[in-house]
Scaffold this motif. Structure first.
Motif, PDB file in Angstrom:
ATOM      1  N   LYS A   1       0.845  -1.207   0.000  1.00 63.68           N
ATOM      2  CA  LYS A   1       0.000   0.000   0.000  1.00 63.68           C
ATOM      3  C   LYS A   1       0.873   1.248   0.000  1.00 63.68           C
ATOM      4  N   LEU A   2       1.919   1.164   0.816  1.00 56.35           N
ATOM      5  CA  LEU A   2       2.831   2.289   0.943  1.00 56.35           C
ATOM      6  C   LEU A   2       3.554   2.555  -0.375  1.00 56.35           C
ATOM      7  N   ARG A   3       3.965   1.489  -1.015  1.00 51.24           N
ATOM      8  CA  ARG A   3       4.697   1.664  -2.278  1.00 51.24           C
ATOM      9  C   ARG A   3       3.841   2.337  -3.341  1.00 51.24           C
ATOM     10  N   ARG A   4       2.525   2.090  -3.246  1.00 50.23           N
ATOM     11  CA  ARG A   4       1.647   2.716  -4.242  1.00 50.23           C
ATOM     12  C   ARG A   4       1.581   4.227  -4.058  1.00 50.23           C
ATOM     13  N   LYS A   5       2.004   4.698  -2.877  1.00 47.39           N
ATOM     14  CA  LYS A   5       1.964   6.142  -2.629  1.00 47.39           C
ATOM     15  C   LYS A   5       3.252   6.830  -3.047  1.00 47.39           C
ATOM     16  N   ILE A   6       4.262   6.035  -3.390  1.00 44.20           N
ATOM     17  CA  ILE A   6       5.558   6.604  -3.763  1.00 44.20           C
ATOM     18  C   ILE A   6       5.857   6.260  -5.223  1.00 44.20           C
ATOM     19  N   GLY A   7       6.082   7.286  -6.025  1.00 41.86           N
ATOM     20  CA  GLY A   7       6.496   7.018  -7.401  1.00 41.86           C
ATOM     21  C   GLY A   7       8.003   7.072  -7.464  1.00 41.86           C
TER      22      GLY A   7
ATOM     23  N   VAL B   1      -2.384  -1.027 -11.069  1.00 39.79           N
ATOM     24  CA  VAL B   1      -2.061  -1.530  -9.725  1.00 39.79           C
ATOM     25  C   VAL B   1      -2.826  -0.763  -8.656  1.00 39.79           C
ATOM     26  N   ILE B   2      -2.951   0.562  -8.833  1.00 39.41           N
ATOM     27  CA  ILE B   2      -3.674   1.317  -7.804  1.00 39.41           C
ATOM     28  C   ILE B   2      -5.186   1.229  -8.016  1.00 39.41           C
ATOM     29  N   GLY B   3      -5.602   0.538  -9.074  1.00 35.87           N
ATOM     30  CA  GLY B   3      -7.037   0.314  -9.268  1.00 35.87           C
ATOM     31  C   GLY B   3      -7.743   1.433 -10.006  1.00 35.87           C
ATOM     32  N   ALA B   4      -6.991   2.183 -10.814  1.00 33.41           N
ATOM     33  CA  ALA B   4      -7.624   3.249 -11.604  1.00 33.41           C
ATOM     34  C   ALA B   4      -8.572   2.641 -12.639  1.00 33.41           C
ATOM     35  N   SER B   5      -9.582   3.400 -13.011  1.00 35.84           N
ATOM     36  CA  SER B   5     -10.545   2.878 -13.981  1.00 35.84           C
ATOM     37  C   SER B   5      -9.954   2.926 -15.385  1.00 35.84           C
TER      38      SER B   5
ATOM     39  N   CYS C   1       2.621   9.052 -13.184  1.00 42.05           N
ATOM     40  CA  CYS C   1       1.304   8.922 -13.794  1.00 42.05           C
ATOM     41  C   CYS C   1       0.168   8.738 -12.799  1.00 42.05           C
ATOM     42  N   HIS C   2       0.438   8.078 -11.647  1.00 39.21           N
ATOM     43  CA  HIS C   2      -0.671   7.816 -10.732  1.00 39.21           C
ATOM     44  C   HIS C   2      -0.756   8.860  -9.632  1.00 39.21           C
ATOM     45  N   ARG C   3      -0.071   9.963  -9.849  1.00 39.28           N
ATOM     46  CA  ARG C   3      -0.105  11.097  -8.911  1.00 39.28           C
ATOM     47  C   ARG C   3       0.183  10.654  -7.487  1.00 39.28           C
TER      48      ARG C   3
END
Ligand SMILES: Nc1ncnc2c1ncn2[C@@H]1O[C@H](COP(=O)(O)OP(=O)(O)OP(=O)(O)O)[C@@H](O)[C@H]1O
Ligand SMILES: [Mg+2]
Lengths: 228, 303
Positions: free
Chosen positions: A78-84, A108-112, A155-157
């Motif tokens: 979860k943490l890694r998804r917050k860090i680009g 991976v972060i579940g974007a549509s 890309c995933h902000r």
């Protein structure tokens, strides 16, 4: 937001143990733009690996949003998804195309699917890879790979962007563009950590600089000094 | 959840298409594994058939003294049924029937007919033909006939004459059975190990991808999922190809093999057991594929 507390990292290599970081302590607040300076082998990449949990510290602890990174294996993803992260060796997905590499992080972060279809071309346009969208990473030049790695980190902000030598393979013009891009993203509220040994970049930023030397934190200047 | 699932399927299919060289290796080895399993299954069917055939051919005949009345013989028959539940059936052949059988068998053989004529009266003895469910009971039954309450009626028991051959035959059958099981085990372990290794090598080439996926925050199932989908595709393809190969070669070889193997019809056996065979193949192929992929991927998920 990010806290290193007396972190030591010793690599047990085949010959003798290598001390890559020694008793490093510092803190990064939300919204800061911090550069990590240091000569080759000073420990910049090691520091980033510890931050994203790719390596475990030998001693000391690393915290992200008050949580110890190495004690919460479950939260690690979860943490890694917050860090680009822009890795120094890019770490691109070789079986996916340029566009798919970027899209993967969003998947991976579940974007549509709609968001992905909208954002990916946009971000590829920003880093100048629109023409290469359907190519595979091995068909890219060094600089193109690097720009793809940057696109993937943005890309995933994410809340934090960590870039390890993101301009190492770029010409002057592209370096300038990328640094400007980072500045812009920072103004939008993203925390940025940038490891580099490029003097011009650090001076041009005129921001906080942490300087490493042989694994030790030797300086922590609030503004743009680059002394080696 | 649904989007993730959809993406996992898509990635799996993509990986299958893009990894052509490796895919074909895995499919090849898994096809071989499935072929081995089908062969073992057929071998099992064949050996059961042959054992049953052999058992049918072995029986005990009790011959009764010439002057024994039919009633007495039927009494023995009843006695035998009471004596053992292991008896499958008992067939009574009267003296007249025995002669008829002989005549029929040798009707084109004037020498035999002439010999019979010279004897004058009917030289054949009435008999009971006994078949048991398991050959181990033969010894018991024959002892009972020779030493039991009817011993005065009995002229001879064929089991005593053929005992050595019968015992040998069944020990051979048992040995073949054990050897078959051991061979199957070895072959089975071999194909499983080879498949594991092939898959391990395949995944090794993806190890950097897997750790990168971990580093961008993908959950383990998001990473494993596509490999799982791939292994299912491989399994289905392997079963399909193996069945095709088998069916084609059986069609081609069946008539030739049949004459060798006491009329065992592979094709009919294959068709009759098609569903259970298919089930076994799928369980085996999918089980093997999925476990080898999961085990191989697990190693690289530690980042
Ligand atoms: N996996 C490893 N095993 C053993 N030693 C390592 C490993 N990774 C790094 N090191 C050593 O740790 C020290 C710090 O390496 P690090 O990669 O952090 O340097 P760096 O500051 O990123 O250098 P550069 O600017 O060249 O990227 C170096 O001396 C290096 O040789
Ligand atoms: Mg480095």
């Amino acid at each position: 937001m990010i806290l290193f507390r007396t972190v030591t990292k010793i690599y047990h290599s085949s010959r003798k143990p290598i001390v890559a970081l020694q008793d490093v302590s510092f803190q990064v607040q939300k919204g800061e733009f911090v550069s990590i300076a240091g000569t080759s082998g000073a420990g910049k990449t090691t520091l980033i690996r510890l931050l994203i949990g790719e390596e475990k510290p030998t001693r000391g602890e690393v915290f992200f949003e008050r949580k110890s990174i190495h004690r919460n294996q479950k939260d690690l993803q979860k943490l890694r998804r917050k860090i680009g992260v822009v890795h120094q060796d890019y770490k691109l997905l070789s079986l996916k195309t340029v566009a798919e590499n970027v899209a993967y992080v969003m998947q991976v972060i579940g974007a549509s699917d709609r968001d992905i279809q909208r954002d990916v071309p946009q971000i590829l346009d920003i880093v100048g890879l629109t023409e290469r969208a359907a190519n595979f990473p091995e068909e890219l030049s060094g600089g193109e790979k690097q720009r793809l790695a940057i696109a993937r980190a943005l890309c995933h902000r994410p809340e934090v962007i960590v870039a390890d030598e993101p301009t190492g393979n770029l010409d002057l013009y592209n370096t300038f563009e990328i640094v400007n891009l980072f500045k812009k993203i920072h103004r939008l509220g993203t925390t940025i950590i940038l490891a580099t040994h490029n003097k011009e970049v650090i001076i041009g930023l005129d921001r906080r600089v942490i300087t490493l030397e042989e694994g030790k934190l030797i300086r922590d200047d609030p503004q743009g000094k680059f002394i080696l | 959840m649904f989007t993730s699932l959809k993406r996992i399927f898509k990635f799996g299919w993509q990986g299958f298409l893009r990894h052509k060289g490796l895919s074909s290796q895995v499919i090849f080895i898994m096809t071989v594994a499935v072929l081995v399993v089908i062969s073992l299954f057929l071998f099992q069917g064949l050996s059961e058939f042959l054992i049953a055939e052999a058992q049918k051919k072995v029986d005990i005949s009790v011959y009764f003294k010439k002057d024994t009345s039919e009633n007495n013989i039927l009494e023995v028959k009843q006695g035998l049924y009471k004596f053992s539940t292991a008896i499958e059936d008992i067939r009574y052949v009267s003296r007249v029937q025995a002669q008829e059988i002989f005549l029929q068998k040798h009707q084109d053989d004037p020498l035999y007919l002439q010999a019979l004529e010279e004897v004058g009266e009917n030289p054949f003895l009435a008999s009971l033909n006994i078949r048991t469910k398991d050959p181990v009971f033969y010894a018991q039954i024959s002892d009972y006939l020779v030493e039991g309450p009817f011993k005065n009626l009995v002229e001879k028991v064929s089991y005593y004459q053929n005992r050595k051959v019968i015992v040998r035959l069944f020990s051979i059958i048992n040995n073949v059975k054990t050897a078959g099981i051991i061979l199957s085990l070895i072959l089975g372990i071999l194909v499983i190990l080879i498949t594991f290794n092939t898959v391990k090598l395949t995944i090794f080439t993806s190890k950097d991808e897997i750790s990168t996926m971990r580093l961008v925050g993908a959950t383990n199932w998001f990473i494993r999922g596509p490999f799982l989908v791939q292994s299912i595709i491989y399994g289905i393809l392997a079963v399909g190809i193996a069945s095709l190969i088998f069916f084609a070669s059986l069609n081609f070889l069946n008539s030739r093999l049949q004459t060798w193997l006491l009329d065992f019809n592979f094709l009919t056996f294959f068709q009759e057991n098609f569903l259970s065979l298919l089930l076994i193949q799928f369980v085996f192929a999918l089980g093997l594929g999925i476990t080898s992929f999961l085990l191989a991927v697990r190693k690289y998920l530690k980042v």
